[in-house]
Every structure is written in C-alpha cells, then in structure tokens.
Enzyme design. Structure first.
Site, PDB file in Angstrom:
ATOM      1  N   GLY A 150       0.831  -1.193   0.000  1.00 36.32           N
ATOM      2  CA  GLY A 150       0.000   0.000   0.000  1.00 36.32           C
ATOM      3  C   GLY A 150       0.862   1.237   0.000  1.00 36.32           C
ATOM      4  N   GLY A 176      -5.865   6.446  -1.517  1.00 35.62           N
ATOM      5  CA  GLY A 176      -6.820   6.720  -2.586  1.00 35.62           C
ATOM      6  C   GLY A 176      -6.941   5.641  -3.622  1.00 35.62           C
ATOM      7  N   GLY A 177      -6.681   4.389  -3.249  1.00 39.64           N
ATOM      8  CA  GLY A 177      -6.766   3.272  -4.185  1.00 39.64           C
ATOM      9  C   GLY A 177      -8.181   2.744  -4.328  1.00 39.64           C
ATOM     10  CB  SER A 186       5.321   5.470   3.881  1.00 44.37           C
ATOM     11  OG  SER A 186       4.752   4.613   2.921  1.00 44.37           O
ATOM     12  CG  ASP A 238      -6.274  -7.990  -7.440  1.00 38.99           C
ATOM     13  OD1 ASP A 238      -6.616  -7.554  -6.321  1.00 38.99           O
ATOM     14  OD2 ASP A 238      -7.096  -8.279  -8.336  1.00 38.99           O
ATOM     15  CG  HIS A 283      -6.595  -0.694   5.523  1.00 32.64           C
ATOM     16  ND1 HIS A 283      -5.288  -0.917   5.918  1.00 32.64           N
ATOM     17  CD2 HIS A 283      -6.615   0.557   4.998  1.00 32.64           C
ATOM     18  CE1 HIS A 283      -4.565   0.144   5.658  1.00 32.64           C
ATOM     19  NE2 HIS A 283      -5.332   1.050   5.091  1.00 32.64           N
ATOM     20  CD  GLU A 333       0.764   1.238   8.887  1.00 34.10           C
ATOM     21  OE1 GLU A 333       1.936   1.520   9.175  1.00 34.10           O
ATOM     22  OE2 GLU A 333       0.113   1.857   8.004  1.00 34.10           O
ATOM     23  CG  ASP A 334      -4.958   2.219   8.699  1.00 31.96           C
ATOM     24  OD1 ASP A 334      -4.342   2.681   9.674  1.00 31.96           O
ATOM     25  OD2 ASP A 334      -4.934   2.750   7.579  1.00 31.96           O
TER      26      ASP A 334
END
Length: 230
Positions: A51, A55-56, A72, A107, A133, A158-159
């Site tokens: 990631g 905005g994907g 990042s 993917d 996520h 994360e998230d």
C-alpha cells in the site's frame, strides 16, 4: 548520531516532511515505529511495505489510477540509509526510480497473486501491511508473507479498525479479533476452519503479538498489530 555529530531526524519528523499519514497529523504510528526500528536503522535490512499511496480501489478509485507519490517509501529510504526497500500495490508505481527500491504489482484480492509476488521476493526484516485493510486481504497476505520474514523480524498490520465496503466479505473474522485472540490466549480463532488451521500452523513461529489502539488511547479500538517472529 550521523557524521560530525549531526542530529539525525526522528521518524515522525520524516513522515511529516514527506506527507505520510503515519506521522503526527493522523495516525502517529511513527512514534511506535521509531522505537521498534531504531536498532535496524544503520543495518542493511530488507523492508516491504504494502500500500503505497492513499486513494486506491478501497476508496473507489480504479486500480489503473494515476499515481503521483510514495510518501512512506521516501521516508523509509531516508530513515534506513542502507536498507533495500520493496513496495507492493495494485496500482502502478514502476515509474518511481531509486537505487534501493523495488516495486511489485499485486492484486491483494487474489491470494494466488500474492503468492506469485512473494515468490519473487527475498526474505525481509520488516513487513508492513498498509494496503486495502480488507480482512481477507490482510490475512492472505500474512499467510503468504510471514514465512518470508527472517527470524527476529517484525510483521505489522495497520488500520485494523477500518475495513472498506468495496472489499470486505460478510462473515469473515476481523483481523483485529484474530490477533487479539492470539495475543490473549495463544490461539487463532477464525470463522473459517481452514483459514484458522493455516494460522495455527504459523503460531509456533510467533514469539510475541501486540495490539495498539487508535492514537494509543486505551478507550479506543485496536488499530495496529505488531507480530514478532522467533
């Protein structure tokens, strides 16, 4: 200290300078990461981040969207001056050229595609999942990529508190709940027995599993998981 006794920039300051949401303006992950990663800073490690730009497709954009930056990744390349940094995304970031950077397109909705990408990767010291996520994306990535982690390495997800409606599958065990059960009971509890068995097979290789809430506030939901490999 860097050459001549110059002060080295804190990871949070780097995140803020490059516009990463891991810094002080939003998630504050870098406050934790600076402590975890400082011993690795001058080592010739390998790091993978999944990631690469907000905005994907999880936010409704097409996988073929125009990509413009890798905040990042720029941060990691500066923080770890000897690291080989790998990035993985469903969108195309092959235009980004840096001597120590390798891009993999994948993917995350297809586990076989994750396995294909993993086959072309080296072993890593640090893996960070900041991709879609979606619960099954996170879990399939862990099953395929935790074995690529070196002994003593760190795998971070994360998230955990947010799953995108575009991808999340009904009835699947949330990743936060999955790792919370392991953290508390050393047992992976999953609604799908086959998936649960795959996680159970990896359990002996996990020496520690730690979950941190949103902005480190104990009254809030789990937000980031840190898994340490034996």
């Amino acid at each position: 200290m860097a050459g001549g006794g110059a002060r080295r920039e804190n990871l949070t300051d780097l995140a803020d300078r490059y516009g990463s949401d891991k810094g002080s303006a939003k998630h504050r992950y870098t406050e934790l990461y600076h402590m975890l990663f400082h011993p690795y800073r001058d080592r010739a490690i390998r790091l993978l981040e999944m990631g690469l730009q907000i905005g994907g497709p999880e936010h409704g954009a097409a996988a073929g969207r125009k990509t413009t930056d890798l905040p990042s990744i720029r941060m990691w390349l500066e923080f770890f001056p000897r690291a080989r940094v790998h990035g993985l995304d469903v969108s195309d970031f092959s235009w980004f050229a840096a001597d120590r950077f390798t891009f993999h397109r994948c993917d995350m909705d297809a586990r076989e595609d994750i396995a294909r990408a993993a086959a072309d990767m080296p072993e890593f010291d640090i893996v960070l999942d900041d991709a879609s996520h979606a619960s099954h994306h996170q879990q399939n990535a862990f099953l395929e990529l935790f074995p690529k982690l070196r002994r003593g390495g760190l795998y971070i997800i994360e998230d955990l508190r947010w799953q995108p409606e575009a991808y999340e599958r009904p009835g699947i065990t949330k990743t936060a709940d999955l790792f919370r059960s392991f953290s508390e009971h050393r047992v992976f509890r999953h609604a799908d027995p086959r998936t649960g068995a795959e996680f159970a097979a990896l359990a002996p290789a996990i020496s520690g599993c730690f979950l941190f809430p949103v902005r480190y506030d104990r009254a809030r939901r789990d937000q980031v998981a840190v898994i340490h490999k034996r």
